[in-house]
Design an enzyme around this catalytic site. Structure first.
Site, short mmCIF file in Angstrom:
data_model
loop_
_atom_site.label_atom_id
_atom_site.label_comp_id
_atom_site.label_asym_id
_atom_site.label_seq_id
_atom_site.Cartn_x
_atom_site.Cartn_y
_atom_site.Cartn_z
N SER A 1 1.04 -1.47 0.16
CA SER A 1 -0.04 0.03 0.08
C SER A 1 0.73 1.20 -0.16
CB SER A 1 -1.01 -0.36 0.93
OG SER A 1 -2.24 -0.54 1.03
N LYS B 1 -0.25 3.66 -2.60
CA LYS B 1 -0.98 4.93 -2.81
C LYS B 1 -0.19 6.21 -2.17
CE LYS B 1 -4.23 1.89 -0.77
NZ LYS B 1 -4.04 0.72 -0.54
N SER C 1 -5.90 3.79 4.21
CA SER C 1 -5.58 2.60 3.03
C SER C 1 -6.29 1.95 2.39
CB SER C 1 -4.23 1.70 3.76
OG SER C 1 -4.08 1.30 2.73
N LYS D 1 3.14 6.45 5.42
CA LYS D 1 2.56 5.58 4.64
C LYS D 1 2.57 4.10 4.62
CE LYS D 1 -1.41 4.11 2.85
NZ LYS D 1 -1.27 2.93 3.50
#
Length: 408
Positions: A61, A64, A116, A229
């Site tokens: 993720s 992203k 997320s 993140k």
């Protein structure tokens, strides 16, 4: 007369004839679990530390980061997004979007960056790209523009695909671009956000930030963190990218392919190592004298066209070196403040950047014709004395203008 002018023109024309490596500190960097890791200075793009920085791994993720970057570059936060049929059916983490539901880009970004949520990622991708394939093409194009050489995206979520990969260096470059948007840090440092009721969801939905470096109650809270993140799938293992600032210096830490899930403490250790051992130094202030052009009797003080910074180890006493391009300024016309040259700045044997240089004086037709070099040309070629001054002036102007236009 025509032959003399032609010869004069030819004679004057003939006469006018990281990029970045790693900065080293004396202190040893801390060990980290991730297979790929970097500390990157956000202002200069220099690496302060690296561990297998260019090997591509599945990023989960942390993908992203690129989805968020394209969103902030191509939309407004208050734009309305109508959810298509695909996002509600995506695998993995979801906020619970419904087909036909209307939300703002802002709402979806909070779901994307805090919790997320994969349905938020796909909704933004379709809104920007029209189709998933077109959005993925935009992701890969933007990655290349940022200098990411070991990246290939297949989706906007980070769901595992053997062809979906990036490296620690590339991930840091993407975070560097994203962190330039003030909206990003505002969203990424928010602990929780409530998505208001919509036409398909009468109940508000709350999303929580998974980044422990911005949670004050966490053991891993890091003062100055501007956002980060996380990423995880069974096949991809753990990854993490974050950025923080201290005393005006901004660093980015990227960790990828971590089997042991130690990315939070490892990121804290790398941030401390970077801030404790390296300093963000202003080498030249805009308008400061960098060097003086001295050639053929011409002396032109050259000044910095803008502030120039570099990174060095805090105990390093070495001084950067300046190398000018091999340009001949003798027969060029320019005003005070015009960019006339470029310097290559080297530090400890490596180039750390280029600096545009401006002239601190005006050098026009009068200065060219009265220059010692021009007088020498005329004296060496006495037949030029028979040419009316206006002809010489016109010849010089003609040649110089031809050169200016030919260089455009």
């Amino acid at each position: 007369m025509k032959r003399i002018v032609t010869f004069a023109l030819l004679f004057l024309l003939i006469c006018s004839n990281n990029p970045y490596g790693v900065v080293h500190a004396k202190e040893m960097p801390p060990p980290v679990s991730a297979d790929g890791a970097v500390i990157l200075d956000a202002a200069t793009g220099q690496l302060l530390y690296s561990k297998d920085p260019d090997t591509a791994y599945p990023p989960a993720s942390t993908t992203k980061i690129m989805t968020a970057l394209l969103t902030l570059e191509n939309t407004n936060l208050n734009d309305k997004v109508i959810i298509g049929k695909n996002p509600p059916n995506v695998d993995g983490t979801r906020v619970g979007l419904c087909e036909g539901e209307q939300l703002t880009v802002k709402d979806l970004l909070y779901g994307l960056l805090l919790a997320s949520d994969n349905d938020c990622a796909e909704a933004l991708a379709e809104h920007i790209g029209g189709t998933m394939d077109k959005f993925v093409a935009k992701m890969n194009k933007r990655a290349k523009e940022l200098g990411a050489k070991n990246t290939n995206f297949v989706n906007p979520t980070g769901l595992f695909d053997e062809n979906h990969k990036t490296s620690a260096r590339d991930l840091a470059l993407m975070m560097r671009a994203l962190s330039k948007h003030p909206e990003y840090s505002k969203i990424a440092t928010t602990i929780s956000y409530t998505i208001p009721a919509t036409n398909k969801s009468p109940q508000p939905r709350e999303v929580w930030n998974e980044n422990k470096l911005i949670q004050k109650q966490s053991t891993y809270y890091y003062s100055g963190c501007l956002g980060g993140k996380t990423g995880y799938t069974v096949q991809s293992f753990h990854s993490y990218v974050s950025t923080a600032t201290r005393n005006g210096q901004q660093l980015i830490v990227a960790l990828i392919h971590d089997k042991n899930k130690t990315f939070f403490p490892d990121a804290v250790a790398l941030f401390n190592f970077g801030f404790n051992n390296f300093t963000f130094t202003k080498l030249y202030q805009k308008g400061a004298l960098v060097t003086t052009y001295n050639k053929d009797g011409l002396s032109i003080p050259l000044i910095a066209a803008y502030d120039f910074y570099y990174i060095k180890a805090k105990d390093d006493t070495n001084v950067p070196q300046v190398t000018l391009k091999d340009k001949n300024l003798m027969f060029r016309f320019f005003k005070k403040g015009d960019i006339v040259d470029e310097a290559s700045i080297s530090f400890e044997g490596r180039e750390i950047g280029k600096l545009k240089l401006a002239s601190s004086i005006t050098h026009g037709e009068k200065q060219v014709l009265n220059s010692n070099n021009m007088q020498k040309i005329i004296m060496k070629n006495k037949y030029l004395l028979a040419v009316p001054p206006i002809i010489i002036i016109l010849a010089v102007v003609f040649v110089l203008k031809r050169r200016v236009f030919s260089n455009k």
